[in-house]
Scaffold this active site. Structure first.
Site, short mmCIF file in Angstrom:
data_model
loop_
_atom_site.label_atom_id
_atom_site.label_comp_id
_atom_site.label_asym_id
_atom_site.label_seq_id
_atom_site.Cartn_x
_atom_site.Cartn_y
_atom_site.Cartn_z
N CYS A 1 0.87 -1.18 0.00
CA CYS A 1 0.00 0.00 0.00
C CYS A 1 0.90 1.23 0.00
CB CYS A 1 -0.86 -0.02 1.27
SG CYS A 1 -1.81 1.48 1.53
N CYS B 1 -1.11 4.06 -6.34
CA CYS B 1 -2.05 3.50 -5.37
C CYS B 1 -2.24 2.08 -5.85
CB CYS B 1 -3.37 4.26 -5.40
SG CYS B 1 -4.68 3.44 -4.45
N THR B 2 -2.01 1.13 -4.98
CA THR B 2 -2.01 -0.27 -5.44
C THR B 2 -3.38 -0.68 -6.00
OG1 THR B 2 -2.42 -0.99 -3.16
CG2 THR B 2 -0.14 -0.98 -3.90
N1 DGL Z 1 -4.05 0.87 -1.72
C1 DGL Z 1 -3.66 2.04 -1.04
C2 DGL Z 1 -2.45 2.70 -1.68
O1 DGL Z 1 -1.69 2.09 -2.38
C3 DGL Z 1 -4.66 3.11 -0.71
C4 DGL Z 1 -6.04 2.78 -0.31
C5 DGL Z 1 -6.66 3.67 0.75
O2 DGL Z 1 -6.77 4.88 0.58
O3 DGL Z 1 -7.01 3.08 1.75
O4 DGL Z 1 -2.23 3.85 -1.46
#
Ligand code: DGL
Length: 266
Positions: free
Chosen positions: A75, A187-188
């Site tokens: 993340c 963002c993953t």
């Molecule tokens: N998947 C997360 C990332 O890579 C972000 C998701 C979220 O905002 O909770 O930033």
């Protein structure tokens, strides 16, 4: 020495799954546990201090539950905000996800790079530092796309293809308006709509993420600590940190990524 303990992949939700997929392909002997921090989703709309505390607490529960040999923070938001604090708090090795600004800057021919991420990631000093270190001669355009993250997390299997494409198209419109020729998926969650991005973007635009780098780093760290598994013992499993009305939706993700759905972490 070897170590058959599991490796945990952690994200606020399902964003880390495409990273885990590559790890499953490259490290078939390892046992993986995926934890989606549903209890605290979304991270990207919260303050850095709040995210940091939530991540430290959730990781503490995960360490108690699974005694993993290593944790991959799949993340960007959690990595830029909390990775240093996690390393100070817990003694096991952590691997984080670094927004791929460096490769994007070197691939860009027109000197314009777009970074698509959550607001918390884009506001973080870590991003400013990456830009100063690796993209000083580029124009870097920061594009928040929380609606795209929510689509992937909560509605991916229930929206129509048209609606899905309309949401991706909104992000693509920002990319086009900024005239960038390299786009970082920082963002993953956005990797789940990578194909849609590729279809909508001009083929000359580079679409960049950090999957390969993270999995190479995972291999290196396992080797460095001499903790590779000899044989997979158990089943790769998916957990949530809180109950969700979206259980059927998470089960679909588990089928797609060949994980056993185990519900809420105890
Ligand atoms: N998947 C997360 C990332 O890579 C972000 C998701 C979220 O905002 O909770 O930033």
């Amino acid at each position: 020495m070897s170590d058959n303990k599991p490796i945990v992949f952690f994200d606020s939700g399902v964003g880390g799954l495409p990273y885990l997929k590559l790890a499953l392909d490259k490290l078939p002997k390892e046992l993986f546990i995926y934890v989606a921090d549903r209890k605290n989703y979304p991270y990207g709309d919260k303050t850095a201090a709040h995210i940091r505390q939530l991540v430290i607490d959730s990781i503490g529960c995960i360490i108690n539950c699974f005694d993993p040999k290593l944790i991959v923070v799949a993340c960007n938001t959690a990595s830029v905000v909390a990775l240093a604090a996690l390393r100070k708090t817990y003694s096991i090795p952590f691997i984080g996800v670094v927004p791929a600004i460096k490769p994007a800057a070197s691939l860009s021919e027109n000197g314009k790079v777009g970074v698509l991420a959550t607001e918390a990631t884009l506001k973080n000093e870590y991003i400013a530092q990456l830009i100063r270190d690796y993209a000083q001669d580029c124009q870097v355009v920061l594009i928040p796309a929380n609606d795209l993250r929510d689509l992937v997390e909560e509605r991916f299997f229930s929206v129509s293809e048209d609606e899905k494409r309309a949401i991706v198209r909104r992000a693509v419109a920002h990319v086009r308006a900024a005239d960038v020729d390299a786009v970082v998926l920082a963002c993953t969650h956005f990797l789940h709509v990578e194909n849609e991005f590729r279809q909508m973007l001009n083929s000359s635009v580079h679409l960049i993420d950090s999957r390969a780098g993270v999995i190479n780093q995972l291999k290196r760290v396992l080797g460095m600590h001499n903790i590779q598994a000899v044989k997979k013992q158990g089943t790769d499993t998916f957990y949530l940190t809180a109950a969700s009305t979206l259980e059927a939706h998470y089960k679909k993700y588990c089928r797609q990524f060949k994980l056993e759905y185990s519900g809420v972490l105890k």
